[in-house]
Write an enzyme that holds these catalytic residues in place. Structure first.
Site, PDB file in Angstrom:
ATOM      1  N   SER A   4      -1.631  -3.756   5.273  1.00 60.16           N
ATOM      2  CA  SER A   4      -1.474  -5.096   4.722  1.00 60.16           C
ATOM      3  C   SER A   4      -2.461  -6.112   5.265  1.00 60.16           C
ATOM      4  O   SER A   4      -2.741  -7.107   4.594  1.00 60.16           O
ATOM      5  CB  SER A   4      -0.043  -5.592   4.971  1.00 60.16           C
ATOM      6  OG  SER A   4       0.237  -5.667   6.362  1.00 60.16           O
ATOM      7  N   HIS A  46       2.617  -2.156  -0.304  1.00 59.05           N
ATOM      8  CA  HIS A  46       1.493  -2.936  -0.788  1.00 59.05           C
ATOM      9  C   HIS A  46       0.704  -2.185  -1.865  1.00 59.05           C
ATOM     10  O   HIS A  46      -0.495  -2.402  -2.044  1.00 59.05           O
ATOM     11  CB  HIS A  46       0.579  -3.326   0.375  1.00 59.05           C
ATOM     12  CG  HIS A  46       1.265  -4.198   1.387  1.00 59.05           C
ATOM     13  ND1 HIS A  46       1.967  -3.687   2.458  1.00 59.05           N
ATOM     14  CD2 HIS A  46       1.393  -5.547   1.460  1.00 59.05           C
ATOM     15  CE1 HIS A  46       2.474  -4.690   3.163  1.00 59.05           C
ATOM     16  NE2 HIS A  46       2.147  -5.811   2.579  1.00 59.05           N
ATOM     17  N   LYS A  99       7.585  -7.249  -3.678  1.00 58.09           N
ATOM     18  CA  LYS A  99       6.203  -7.721  -3.713  1.00 58.09           C
ATOM     19  C   LYS A  99       5.699  -7.693  -5.149  1.00 58.09           C
ATOM     20  O   LYS A  99       6.030  -8.569  -5.943  1.00 58.09           O
ATOM     21  CB  LYS A  99       5.339  -6.898  -2.750  1.00 58.09           C
ATOM     22  CG  LYS A  99       5.664  -7.190  -1.277  1.00 58.09           C
ATOM     23  CD  LYS A  99       4.749  -6.466  -0.333  1.00 58.09           C
ATOM     24  CE  LYS A  99       4.844  -6.992   1.088  1.00 58.09           C
ATOM     25  NZ  LYS A  99       6.186  -7.005   1.666  1.00 58.09           N
TER      26      LYS A  99
END
Length: 304
Positions: free
Chosen positions: A107, A135, A166
């Site tokens: 990340s 991610h 996310k």
């Protein structure tokens, strides 16, 4: 709590949808991926086993590993020679389970783990693989199915942990997806699943809709790719130090912590929301601001 009165049809539908999307046998939901990592290692690994972790793995992986009694080994960041050396050590010290754990995308730098090489080495030494794909899920890979798909390993990684909060937009929620026997064990032993609240039904319902959109159209993922390429070209052309890559996480390396904080503050005054990162979140001397591109950005936003 799921096993008492917290399981609705929505939860079962979402677990089946995630399994189909990732090409796995089964999935278990958690309130967050931090919980998924907290529940995984203690439940499946014992004192006769070994877990081998990339040195830059996310804090939730590190904390989850600390909860288990397995022997812990680390390999240098994305260094396959060192991973092989640690696998040799694991083979010498243990006849039990050996599990290699890595972030799919790291990340802070947006660099993508070499999963194909990791998987090959793991198989060579009789180890299993686990990827935290927070991610990547929803936008990395040709159809957004994450780092395994991007590396030609769709449905082949033993365990995939990820988030609904996310790219999938739920703001909360996480899961472990993988082999049916692993998921069955987690339903019996994973403490965050057994002793914490269920995923909110509203988030489960919204997440089902997100997966439906992802399976129907590639428009948002393609727009994100285009925005990322446009931004990376522009900031590089303006002389900023940007690590090579193609991920929407774009670190602009500054080195000095005070500069990173001041730059982030002044950009916010201009209507650009970025965060400055410095030690201990990143190593000393590696302060940066981290830009995160979105499919919601228009080319004019990036040009501005």
């Amino acid at each position: 709590v799921r096993f008492i009165c917290g399981t609705q049809d929505l939860h079962k539908q979402l677990e089946a949808t995630i399994s189909r999307f990732l090409g796995t046998e089964d999935t278990i939901l958690y309130p967050s991926c931090f919980d998924a990592n907290a529940g995984l290692f203690e439940a499946i690994l014992g004192p006769d086993d070994v877990v081998i972790s990339d040195e830059l793995n996310h804090a939730s992986i590190i904390d989850g590993i600390r909860l288990c009694k397995a022997r812990r080994l680390r390999f240098k960041h994305m260094d396959m020679a060192d991973l092989e050396q640690q696998l040799k050590v694991a083979r010498e010290v243990s006849s039990g389970i050996k599990l290699v754990v890595t972030d799919g995308v790291f990340s802070m730098d947006g660099d993508i783990a070499p999963l194909r090489e990791i998987q090959a080495l793991a198989r060579q030494y009789g180890a299993h693989t686990c990827v935290d794909d927070c991610h990547a899920t929803g936008f990395v890979g040709p159809t957004g199915r994450g780092t395994p798909e991007a590396c030609g390993l769709h449905g082949q990684v033993d365990i995939v942990n990820s988030t609904l909060g996310k790219a999938l937009g739920g703001a909360t929620g996480g899961f472990t997806s993988g082999r049916a026997d692993v998921i069955a064990l987690l339903r019996q032993r994973a403490r965050p699943y057994l002793f914490s609240n269920t995923l909110a039904p509203s988030v489960a319902g919204a997440s089902l809709k997100v997966f439906e959109l992802l399976e129907q159209s590639d428009e948002m993922r393609a727009r994100l790719v285009a925005n990322t390429q446009q931004f990376r070209r522009a900031v590089t052309a303006h002389g900023f130090n940007v690590p090579v890559g193609d991920h929407p996480i774009v670190p602009i390396m500054l080195g000095d912590a005070a500069l990173a904080s001041r730059m982030a503050s002044e950009l916010l005054d201009e209507g650009v929301y970025v965060i400055g990162f410095s030690y201990p979140v990143v190593p000393k001397g590696k302060a940066r601001i981290r830009v995160q591109l979105s499919a919601a950005h228009e080319p004019s936003h990036i040009d501005a």
